[in-house]
Design a protein around this motif. Structure first.
Motif, PDB file in Angstrom:
ATOM      1  N   TRP A   1       5.711   3.618   1.600  1.00 47.64           N
ATOM      2  CA  TRP A   1       4.914   2.454   1.237  1.00 47.64           C
ATOM      3  C   TRP A   1       5.184   1.312   2.216  1.00 47.64           C
ATOM      4  O   TRP A   1       6.181   1.309   2.919  1.00 47.64           O
ATOM      5  CB  TRP A   1       5.178   2.017  -0.203  1.00 47.64           C
ATOM      6  CG  TRP A   1       6.615   1.665  -0.512  1.00 47.64           C
ATOM      7  CD1 TRP A   1       7.624   2.538  -0.799  1.00 47.64           C
ATOM      8  CD2 TRP A   1       7.186   0.364  -0.549  1.00 47.64           C
ATOM      9  NE1 TRP A   1       8.800   1.858  -1.021  1.00 47.64           N
ATOM     10  CE2 TRP A   1       8.559   0.520  -0.869  1.00 47.64           C
ATOM     11  CE3 TRP A   1       6.688  -0.925  -0.353  1.00 47.64           C
ATOM     12  CZ2 TRP A   1       9.424  -0.567  -0.996  1.00 47.64           C
ATOM     13  CZ3 TRP A   1       7.545  -2.004  -0.485  1.00 47.64           C
ATOM     14  CH2 TRP A   1       8.898  -1.828  -0.812  1.00 47.64           C
TER      15      TRP A   1
ATOM     16  N   PHE B   1       1.354   5.206   0.748  1.00 49.83           N
ATOM     17  CA  PHE B   1       0.809   6.269   1.578  1.00 49.83           C
ATOM     18  C   PHE B   1       1.153   7.661   1.054  1.00 49.83           C
ATOM     19  O   PHE B   1       0.441   8.619   1.329  1.00 49.83           O
ATOM     20  CB  PHE B   1       1.330   6.140   3.020  1.00 49.83           C
ATOM     21  CG  PHE B   1       0.875   4.895   3.707  1.00 49.83           C
ATOM     22  CD1 PHE B   1      -0.320   4.876   4.401  1.00 49.83           C
ATOM     23  CD2 PHE B   1       1.625   3.736   3.647  1.00 49.83           C
ATOM     24  CE1 PHE B   1      -0.759   3.726   5.040  1.00 49.83           C
ATOM     25  CE2 PHE B   1       1.202   2.578   4.283  1.00 49.83           C
ATOM     26  CZ  PHE B   1       0.011   2.565   4.974  1.00 49.83           C
ATOM     27  N   LYS B   2       2.241   7.775   0.279  1.00 54.56           N
ATOM     28  CA  LYS B   2       2.655   9.093  -0.191  1.00 54.56           C
ATOM     29  C   LYS B   2       3.400   8.965  -1.505  1.00 54.56           C
ATOM     30  O   LYS B   2       4.251   8.099  -1.673  1.00 54.56           O
ATOM     31  CB  LYS B   2       3.550   9.777   0.862  1.00 54.56           C
ATOM     32  CG  LYS B   2       3.953  11.203   0.501  1.00 54.56           C
ATOM     33  CD  LYS B   2       4.805  11.818   1.592  1.00 54.56           C
ATOM     34  CE  LYS B   2       5.210  13.250   1.238  1.00 54.56           C
ATOM     35  NZ  LYS B   2       6.063  13.857   2.303  1.00 54.56           N
TER      36      LYS B   2
ATOM     37  N   LYS C   1      -3.400   5.555  -6.339  1.00 53.72           N
ATOM     38  CA  LYS C   1      -3.182   4.659  -5.214  1.00 53.72           C
ATOM     39  C   LYS C   1      -3.944   3.348  -5.340  1.00 53.72           C
ATOM     40  O   LYS C   1      -4.032   2.584  -4.392  1.00 53.72           O
ATOM     41  CB  LYS C   1      -3.551   5.366  -3.914  1.00 53.72           C
ATOM     42  CG  LYS C   1      -2.631   6.555  -3.633  1.00 53.72           C
ATOM     43  CD  LYS C   1      -2.963   7.252  -2.333  1.00 53.72           C
ATOM     44  CE  LYS C   1      -2.025   8.428  -2.112  1.00 53.72           C
ATOM     45  NZ  LYS C   1      -2.295   9.139  -0.843  1.00 53.72           N
TER      46      LYS C   1
ATOM     47  N   ARG D   1       0.850  -1.184   0.000  1.00 52.10           N
ATOM     48  CA  ARG D   1       0.000   0.000   0.000  1.00 52.10           C
ATOM     49  C   ARG D   1       0.886   1.235   0.000  1.00 52.10           C
ATOM     50  O   ARG D   1       1.862   1.304   0.744  1.00 52.10           O
ATOM     51  CB  ARG D   1      -0.899   0.025   1.231  1.00 52.10           C
ATOM     52  CG  ARG D   1      -1.799   1.259   1.303  1.00 52.10           C
ATOM     53  CD  ARG D   1      -2.653   1.230   2.546  1.00 52.10           C
ATOM     54  NE  ARG D   1      -3.503   2.419   2.643  1.00 52.10           N
ATOM     55  CZ  ARG D   1      -4.292   2.694   3.683  1.00 52.10           C
ATOM     56  NH1 ARG D   1      -4.339   1.871   4.699  1.00 52.10           N
ATOM     57  NH2 ARG D   1      -5.025   3.792   3.706  1.00 52.10           N
TER      58      ARG D   1
END
Length: 632
Positions: free
Chosen positions: A117, A101-102, A238, A99
């Motif tokens: 991540w 995140f930024k 994302k 995943r």
């Protein structure tokens, strides 16, 4: 001792081509999150959470800016199988789930670098996204323990993109070797052979097409509902699924509207002009189905066919849109109830399915949130944990603490009702008669929604109601129930307030027995605690007690059992009703049955109507329930 550990690279900074641009996972120090979650990551087969092969023992970034993992195979049947498959050179491809995140965006060159991540699991897979690289490559000189060159490519295809979660997969074809880590016990085993490359261009094409559809649908939906560009780009970049994107857009609508209705459009209903909506006739469609002749109902057939295609579902009756006019209020002339004759004082609202439903369902009157015009499944994001603050000394470090999130899911569930149409109504088919028939269907559905929202079991296709949700506040009267007191009401209010779920607009909902009992409660001074509400008797909200409105509905059960109190206990609900979500997908399926014995004798028709709805609570703690009240 047999070595059951394998160390191999699972990630790199190899650019990955996505439809929105090129994605790179940064392997700079600190870019990959390694915390408590990574201390117990599973080793899976083909990302199947129910097919556990082993466990991840360690995870780290190498000096060559790659991610390395050491896995240990289980000693059960699946672990032995996977280890043997690796030894035989058959199972040689790996993948991981992660995943982001930024991102750091290079919009001009369409390059998106993930600078924050987190990996969630490692898998051995049968079909990698890109089998043309990585197999049989030489070791990297900067890390002699690495088994092979690592390559990353775009996420693997899925049979149904809407069933994918918010995490991405990166498949990395590589050679695995049984080689003990420096800190692992046991000696090394023989090497693993190299698998022959296989052409999976069809799988890659399917994955690319599914990704294209995901991007196009999210982009179109966000632009249609004026979602800010940064949110639209974030959903696409994302890897949000279509259902998650729908939920995010719906969440924005809920936050931006004072009204308890969030409208996502027409849903499965076709885009009709106001003139076309006004010209639609349910009775014409019913007659056409009965006679199997659609010559006089060509428009209704066209609408039904369009809805059928949108839903991907055939019908032997017909589909009716919910954005056509409905009767808000209807009154009969003398004798009209028996004959279906002249009607007076009928008020019509264009596209008023939601409006009339709200007028007839008590949970809507209390402020339940309607999500209209849905398409497909919807996952609405929900924060279920808050970040924390910390006091630190000078030069000290803050403890990492982040908010946590999950989702509220809405899926199509079928609500059915019956309604009778008399022979005269079918013959006359005047606008007034048309509105009467439509309004009767809505009235029955409102009762069904009320009952499911309050006490739905969550089984047999029924939504889960408030009384059966986990996490609600529960107030218990006693082993055999208890007479309802003002203290019980205070406990119900306290249960919601303790969960920080109390707001200004909260209400009680009780049946007629409980309301009658509450009206009799007195203070020690002999004064009644109940305060009447002007006009409330007619609206179903007759008054207030302890500072909160009380609504009345016999949909609230009064036949519950607690201990020796058999079939006499009542429910009582309290909470913030705007937290109750009711989704509506914009189409009614109607099936006429002229062979029902009672309707046949009267020359009429029995209608069965099916409506797609679902019910959920954003936060169960916003409600409290007492289920053993004895209002006697």
């Amino acid at each position: 001792m047999e070595a059951r550990t394998v160390r191999f690279p699972f990630s790199s900074e190899e650019p990955c081509d996505m439809w929105y641009g090129t994605e790179i996972l940064s392997h700079a120090p600190g870019a990959m999150r390694t915390g408590v979650r990574q201390g117990s990551m599973p080793l899976l087969f083909n990302h199947n959470r129910d097919d556990l092969l082993g466990i991840v023992e360690s995870l780290e970034l190498g000096t060559d800016r790659r991610g390395y993992v050491t896995v240990r195979f289980g000693k059960d049947e699946r672990g032995d199988w996977a280890l043997n498959q690796c030894d035989d050179g058959i199972l040689v491809n790996a993948s991981f789930q992660y995943r982001v995140f930024k991102f750091e965006d290079d919009v001009e060159n369409e390059i998106y670098t993930a600078t924050d991540w987190e990996p969630y699991e490692i898998s051995l897979v049968t079909v990698p996204a890109d089998p043309t690289v990585g197999v049989g490559r030489s070791l990297n000189a900067s890390d002699p323990r690495a088994a092979a060159q690592t390559h990353q490519s775009q996420p693997a295809p899925a049979d149904n993109m809407e069933q994918q979660d918010m995490y991405k997969h990166r498949h990395s074809p590589r050679v695995l070797r049984n080689q003990a880590d420096d800190g692992a016990t046991g000696g090394g085993a023989g090497g693993v052979g190299v698998a022959n490359p296989v052409d999976h261009s069809a799988a890659r094409s399917q994955g690319a097409e599914e990704e294209r559809k995901r991007i196009d649908e999210i982009d179109s939906m966000c632009r249609q509902h004026s979602v800010p560009d940064e949110i639209r780009r974030g959903l696409i970049q994302k890897g949000a699924s279509i259902s998650e994107a729908r939920g995010a857009v719906l969440d924005l609508q809920l936050k931006s509207k004072a009204s308890p209705v969030a409208n996502m459009g027409d849903g499965y209903s076709p885009d009709l002009t106001e003139k076309e909506k006004a010209g639609y006739s349910m009775l014409r469609a019913i007659n056409a189905v009965l006679s199997n002749d659609w010559k006089k109902a060509g428009f209704e057939l066209e609408v039904s066919t369009d809805i059928s295609k949108r839903m991907g579902k055939p019908t032997s009756g017909f589909f009716m849109p919910t954005n056509v006019p409905f009767a808000q209020r209807a009154q009969y002339a003398a004798g009209a109830a028996a004959t279906g004759g002249v009607m007076v004082a009928t008020n019509l609202l264009s596209g008023s399915f939601i409006d009339i439903l709200r007028n007839r369902a008590r949970v809507f009157q209390l402020g339940a949130t309607i999500l209209s015009g849905l398409v497909g499944n919807v996952d609405i994001p929900r924060q279920n944990g808050a970040s924390s603050t910390f006091w630190v000394t000078e030069g000290g470090n803050l403890t990492e603490s982040e908010a946590t999130f999950d989702k509220v899911s809405l899926t199509l569930k079928s609500l059915g009702t019956y309604s009778a149409i008399t022979r005269q109504m079918l013959i006359q088919a005047t606008p007034d008669i048309e509105m009467l028939a439509r309004a009767d269907l809505i009235a029955q559905m409102a009762l069904g929604i009320d009952l499911a929202a309050l006490s739905g079991t969550g089984t047999g296709g029924m939504p889960l109601g408030i009384a059966n949700m986990s996490g609600i506040g529960s107030v218990v009267g006693g082993t055999n129930g208890a007479q309802l007191t003002i203290d019980h009401l205070i406990d119900m209010e306290t249960a919601v307030a303790t969960a920080n779920a109390d707001v200004d607009s909260m209400s009680y909902l009780a049946n007629a027995k409980s309301v009658g009992w509450l009206k009799k409660l007195k203070a020690t001074t002999g004064q009644y605690l109940w305060t009447n509400s002007p006009g409330g008797q007619r609206s179903g909200t007759p008054g207030e007690i302890n500072g909160y409105p009380v609504a009345r509905s016999n949909q609230v059960r009064s036949n519950l059992t607690k201990g020796t109190s058999a079939g006499v206990c009542s429910e009582l609900f309290f909470g913030n009703w705007s937290e109750l979500l009711i989704g509506e997908w914009g189409a009614l399926e109607i099936m006429p049955n002229p062979y029902d014995s009672n309707a046949f004798k009267q020359g009429g028709v029995l209608l069965r109507a099916m409506q797609s709805v679902d019910i959920a609570a954003r936060h169960a703690a916003s409600f409290s329930v007492m289920s053993d009240a004895l209002p006697q």
